[in-house]
Design an enzyme around this catalytic site. Structure first.
Site, PDB file in Angstrom:
ATOM      1  N   CYS A 185     -30.230  20.180 -10.822  1.00  0.00           N
ATOM      2  CA  CYS A 185     -29.943  21.191 -11.827  1.00  0.00           C
ATOM      3  C   CYS A 185     -31.124  22.158 -11.960  1.00  0.00           C
ATOM      4  O   CYS A 185     -31.404  22.892 -11.035  1.00  0.00           O
ATOM      5  CB  CYS A 185     -29.558  20.521 -13.148  1.00  0.00           C
ATOM      6  SG  CYS A 185     -28.695  21.624 -14.284  1.00  0.00           S
ATOM      7  N   HIS A 195     -25.404  16.290 -11.599  1.00  0.00           N
ATOM      8  CA  HIS A 195     -26.397  15.310 -12.055  1.00  0.00           C
ATOM      9  C   HIS A 195     -26.045  13.891 -11.608  1.00  0.00           C
ATOM     10  O   HIS A 195     -25.356  13.173 -12.349  1.00  0.00           O
ATOM     11  CB  HIS A 195     -26.444  15.308 -13.584  1.00  0.00           C
ATOM     12  CG  HIS A 195     -27.080  16.520 -14.190  1.00  0.00           C
ATOM     13  ND1 HIS A 195     -28.427  16.602 -14.438  1.00  0.00           N
ATOM     14  CD2 HIS A 195     -26.542  17.688 -14.602  1.00  0.00           C
ATOM     15  CE1 HIS A 195     -28.699  17.780 -14.991  1.00  0.00           C
ATOM     16  NE2 HIS A 195     -27.578  18.456 -15.089  1.00  0.00           N
ATOM     17  N   GLU A 242     -27.937  11.406 -11.707  1.00  0.00           N
ATOM     18  CA  GLU A 242     -28.580  10.454 -12.639  1.00  0.00           C
ATOM     19  C   GLU A 242     -27.770  10.284 -13.928  1.00  0.00           C
ATOM     20  O   GLU A 242     -28.038   9.381 -14.701  1.00  0.00           O
ATOM     21  CB  GLU A 242     -30.022  10.910 -12.944  1.00  0.00           C
ATOM     22  CG  GLU A 242     -30.183  11.988 -14.008  1.00  0.00           C
ATOM     23  CD  GLU A 242     -29.804  13.399 -13.526  1.00  0.00           C
ATOM     24  OE1 GLU A 242     -29.318  13.545 -12.388  1.00  0.00           O
ATOM     25  OE2 GLU A 242     -29.994  14.347 -14.322  1.00  0.00           O
TER      26      GLU A 242
END
Lengths: 76, 222
Positions: free
Chosen positions: B86, B194, B196
């Protein structure tokens, strides 16, 4: 000593913000607007002896992203 | 196996990224943006999402010129691994480590939702846990994720099999639906989605876990 830097998206790079401004102007009845491109103006206060070449280096290294933007420098 | 996660003023995915690396078996150091070098023996640098320096000037522009980013560029130039997510992807393009730039979303809206991504290549340390053509669900959360590169750069990325992920249903206007790209040596990945945030069943999905597990598999000391 001052410099004014104009930073604009390059021709051909989509400018959705400019496009939104154009839509708004059209919706307000400004029917003579055919296109809007939005950019930035950056004013620099410079020490004596600073040159246009110094400002160009600042543009290349930080003030503009030359992948997507072009810049113009006015020494004033 | 050591990971370093960079923390800028305005980073907000740094801890999530650290947890994802940690769960895959990495020891993780958080590195402040004013540090001018990385800890000794770092295998991979994570450049996290967020709004570094308030997105002033351009997203990632100021962060890319911070002291720690010089060290990240040197790490990448030495052949080190880097994952930028990002805002991290924006920063990596601003440093020049990755080509192109991220523009304002074509629809002008900040978009925060889970999207389908197609794995375009399984040939990297990041994507080796997937099969080419797999479709995975990963969240996006960005206002400036509209990937732009000129025609020559796009052709080079395609020709060198460096497009890592594409959007199934392009949310932001990215050219060629590009969601993530690899460096020429395939050791730097920048992606807007993302992984994560999809690394634990509690997230509502764990399709991102494979990125960190695959990295751990490659970087595992023999």
């Amino acid at each position: 000593m001052k410099a004014r830097v104009h930073v604009m998206l390059k021709t051909g790079v989509l400018d959705p913000q400019g496009e939104a401004v154009r839509h708004a102007l059209t919706a307000m009845g400004f029917d003579k607007v055919e296109g809007v491109r939005q950019g930035k103006v950056i004013d620099l206060d410079l020490a004596e002896g600073a040159t246009q070449a110094d400002v160009a280096e600042m543009c290349e290294k930080l003030l503009a992203n030359t992948v997507i933007e072009r810049y113009e420098i006015e020494m004033v | 196996m050591r990971a370093a996660v960079i923390v800028f003023p305005g980073s907000n995915c740094d801890r999530d990224l650290a947890v994802a690396f940690g769960q895959a078996g990495f020891s993780v150091d958080m590195v402040w943006h004013k540090d001018d070098r990385l800890p000794e023996g770092v295998d991979i640098v994570g450049v996290p999402g967020g709004f570094s320096y308030g997105d002033y000037l351009r997203c990632g522009a100021i962060a890319a010129r911070s002291p720690v980013c010089n060290a990240v560029v040197e790490h990448a130039e030495r052949g080190g691994y880097v994952l930028g997510v990002c805002n991290g992807f924006q920063i990596l393009t601003e440093t020049g480590i990755l080509p192109g730039a991220l523009l304002r979303n074509a629809g002008l809206k900040y978009i925060c939702r889970t999207v389908g991504l197609r794995v375009e290549t399984a040939d990297s340390a990041f994507t080796g846990g997937y099969g080419t053509g797999d479709v995975i669900d990963i969240p996006i959360a960005h206002h400036d994720g509209n990937y732009f590169a000129d025609d020559d750069t796009l052709a080079r990325l395609r020709g060198e099999d460096r497009v890592a992920f594409t959007y199934q249903d392009n949310p932001n206007g990215s050219r060629d639906d590009i969601a993530g790209i690899l460096s020429a040596n395939r050791r730097v990945l920048g992606m807007m989605p993302h992984p994560e945030r999809a690394a634990d069943p509690g997230h509502g999905g764990s399709d991102g876990t494979a990125v960190f597990r695959a990295l751990a598999g490659v970087l595992q000391p023999a």
